[in-house]
Design a protein around this motif. Sequence first.
Motif, PDB file in Angstrom:
ATOM      1  N   GLY A 135       0.868  -1.222  -0.015  1.00  0.00           N
ATOM      2  CA  GLY A 135      -0.073   0.064   0.322  1.00  0.00           C
ATOM      3  C   GLY A 135       0.954   1.250   0.109  1.00  0.00           C
ATOM      4  N   PRO A 136       0.376   2.365   0.774  1.00  0.00           N
ATOM      5  CA  PRO A 136       0.989   3.713   0.690  1.00  0.00           C
ATOM      6  C   PRO A 136       2.474   3.465   1.339  1.00  0.00           C
ATOM      7  CG  PRO A 136      -1.094   3.845   1.613  1.00  0.00           C
ATOM      8  CD  PRO A 136      -0.799   2.345   1.684  1.00  0.00           C
ATOM      9  N   PRO A 137       3.357   4.632   1.029  1.00  0.00           N
ATOM     10  CA  PRO A 137       4.644   4.597   1.497  1.00  0.00           C
ATOM     11  C   PRO A 137       4.759   4.649   3.083  1.00  0.00           C
ATOM     12  CG  PRO A 137       4.329   6.256  -0.017  1.00  0.00           C
ATOM     13  CD  PRO A 137       3.175   5.673   0.034  1.00  0.00           C
ATOM     14  N   GLY A 138       5.784   4.043   3.678  1.00  0.00           N
ATOM     15  CA  GLY A 138       6.071   4.020   4.985  1.00  0.00           C
ATOM     16  C   GLY A 138       7.442   4.669   5.442  1.00  0.00           C
ATOM     17  N   THR A 139       7.888   4.463   6.366  1.00  0.00           N
ATOM     18  CA  THR A 139       9.015   4.931   6.764  1.00  0.00           C
ATOM     19  C   THR A 139      10.160   4.158   7.364  1.00  0.00           C
ATOM     20  OG1 THR A 139       8.260   5.477   9.175  1.00  0.00           O
ATOM     21  CG2 THR A 139       8.027   7.370   7.699  1.00  0.00           C
ATOM     22  N   GLN A 140      11.546   4.577   7.307  1.00  0.00           N
ATOM     23  CA  GLN A 140      12.594   3.732   7.810  1.00  0.00           C
ATOM     24  C   GLN A 140      13.317   4.417   9.038  1.00  0.00           C
ATOM     25  OE1 GLN A 140      14.260   2.867   3.888  1.00  0.00           O
ATOM     26  NE2 GLN A 140      14.685   0.713   4.724  1.00  0.00           N
ATOM     27  N   SER A 141      13.768   3.821  10.072  1.00  0.00           N
ATOM     28  CA  SER A 141      14.637   4.503  11.030  1.00  0.00           C
ATOM     29  C   SER A 141      15.683   3.923  11.220  1.00  0.00           C
ATOM     30  CB  SER A 141      13.812   4.235  12.571  1.00  0.00           C
ATOM     31  OG  SER A 141      13.610   2.967  12.714  1.00  0.00           O
ATOM     32  N   ALA A 142      16.816   4.641  11.637  1.00  0.00           N
ATOM     33  CA  ALA A 142      18.160   4.145  11.393  1.00  0.00           C
ATOM     34  C   ALA A 142      18.666   3.752  12.957  1.00  0.00           C
ATOM     35  CB  ALA A 142      19.153   5.456  10.975  1.00  0.00           C
ATOM     36  N   SER A 143      19.553   3.001  13.032  1.00  0.00           N
ATOM     37  CA  SER A 143      20.239   2.680  14.474  1.00  0.00           C
ATOM     38  C   SER A 143      21.812   2.635  14.050  1.00  0.00           C
ATOM     39  CB  SER A 143      19.975   1.226  14.847  1.00  0.00           C
ATOM     40  OG  SER A 143      18.422   1.355  15.140  1.00  0.00           O
ATOM     41  N   ILE A 144      22.722   2.747  15.053  1.00  0.00           N
ATOM     42  CA  ILE A 144      23.987   3.141  14.729  1.00  0.00           C
ATOM     43  C   ILE A 144      24.649   2.127  15.879  1.00  0.00           C
ATOM     44  CG2 ILE A 144      26.147   4.339  14.999  1.00  0.00           C
ATOM     45  CD1 ILE A 144      24.345   6.708  14.221  1.00  0.00           C
ATOM     46  N   PHE A 145      25.591   1.071  15.249  1.00  0.00           N
ATOM     47  CA  PHE A 145      26.134   0.047  16.095  1.00  0.00           C
ATOM     48  C   PHE A 145      27.534   0.075  15.809  1.00  0.00           C
ATOM     49  CE2 PHE A 145      21.875  -1.857  14.935  1.00  0.00           C
ATOM     50  CZ  PHE A 145      21.435  -1.819  15.960  1.00  0.00           C
ATOM     51  N   LEU A 155      22.772  10.168  14.374  1.00  0.00           N
ATOM     52  CA  LEU A 155      21.879   9.399  14.069  1.00  0.00           C
ATOM     53  C   LEU A 155      20.793  10.146  12.937  1.00  0.00           C
ATOM     54  CD1 LEU A 155      20.617   6.850  14.699  1.00  0.00           C
ATOM     55  CD2 LEU A 155      18.868   7.977  16.201  1.00  0.00           C
ATOM     56  N   PRO A 156      20.729   9.424  11.745  1.00  0.00           N
ATOM     57  CA  PRO A 156      19.939  10.281  10.552  1.00  0.00           C
ATOM     58  C   PRO A 156      18.410  10.060  11.038  1.00  0.00           C
ATOM     59  CG  PRO A 156      21.443   8.281   9.627  1.00  0.00           C
ATOM     60  CD  PRO A 156      21.330   8.425  11.174  1.00  0.00           C
ATOM     61  N   SER A 157      17.803  11.051  10.418  1.00  0.00           N
ATOM     62  CA  SER A 157      16.375  11.163  10.712  1.00  0.00           C
ATOM     63  C   SER A 157      15.733  10.176   9.998  1.00  0.00           C
ATOM     64  CB  SER A 157      15.701  12.529  10.192  1.00  0.00           C
ATOM     65  OG  SER A 157      16.460  13.575  11.092  1.00  0.00           O
ATOM     66  N   PRO A 158      14.243   9.748  10.568  1.00  0.00           N
ATOM     67  CA  PRO A 158      13.760   8.767   9.665  1.00  0.00           C
ATOM     68  C   PRO A 158      13.416   9.225   8.145  1.00  0.00           C
ATOM     69  CG  PRO A 158      12.709   8.969  11.799  1.00  0.00           C
ATOM     70  CD  PRO A 158      13.649   9.988  11.571  1.00  0.00           C
ATOM     71  N   ARG A 159      13.517   8.164   7.394  1.00  0.00           N
ATOM     72  CA  ARG A 159      13.294   8.574   5.851  1.00  0.00           C
ATOM     73  C   ARG A 159      12.142   7.756   5.335  1.00  0.00           C
ATOM     74  NH1 ARG A 159      18.652   5.492   3.364  1.00  0.00           N
ATOM     75  NH2 ARG A 159      17.858   3.091   3.797  1.00  0.00           N
TER      76      ARG A 159
END
Length: 286
Positions: free
Chosen positions: A127-137, A161-165
């Motif tokens: 369906g419609p677009p969603g979002t991705q969140s980042a984690s740093i390891f 930490l990047p903003s959600p995209r």
Amino acid sequence: MIAGPQPLVQNPPIPGGNNAIVAGQNVQIHANNSLWIDVNMAKPGIPTAMFSWSLPGGETVNAGETSGRLQVHNNGTLVITNIGLGDEGDYEVTASNSDGSDSITSTVIVLSYRWNTVWSDCSATCGPPGTQSASIFCINVKSGGTVVDDSNCQHLNRPELPSPRPCVPDNSPCPEPPMIFKADPLVQQYQGFTIDAGQNVSIHQGQSLRVNARIVGGVPDPSIKWTLPDGSKLGPGETSNGVRVTPNGALLINDVRRSDDGTYTVTATNSQGTDTASTTLKVLRE
């Protein structure tokens, strides 16, 4: 004669500096740093000793020579700049003159850690677009990117930490339960008729009837079953006692008989749910 200290493994030196040990000592050092290995002579030797270093790959570099990022000073000191994983191994220095030679070895262990940014799966799978969140390891490069404790990367600047995209799913339709289109119930008298599931009809013996099952939506595709007045069930392509279900799920009776009287229920089912609609058939006498 080369003075050899007790071999030991030094703690990782502070990155970015020139880190020095004495030949015969072992060291752990972070990648991209410089390493100095000094030669401590217990006796200088007469005539003055000449120095050569055997590298992990088998190459030999003599005093005053340079090989890539590696240089041997005239006093025997070995300098490796911008050290990398390929520099790991045993380094043996040999001091020799006309009266003999002496050797001692240092083992260099290269540590390679870095911060790694990992993006989550898209929050929308359809369906419609969603979002991705980042984690740093913090990861260990030598082990193929295994996640390790953040303390191993404390010498490195941690990235912001990047903003959600936004992310776009694979455009597949979202799962949903099936729904059967239900026409307003009615009672009609015809010599032959086509109706939708959910409508009722009166029809003469010997005539034909088609009841369409109009499925609205449904992902994944639903299965269709008709339940006959006697309780038996038919799926697409199946026939029983003159009643047939077409491949697209319509119910067909080509020669209506008195025994066909009753209620016919269609059921559409998928993993998301079930819907039903019923049609009552009344067979009229001649």
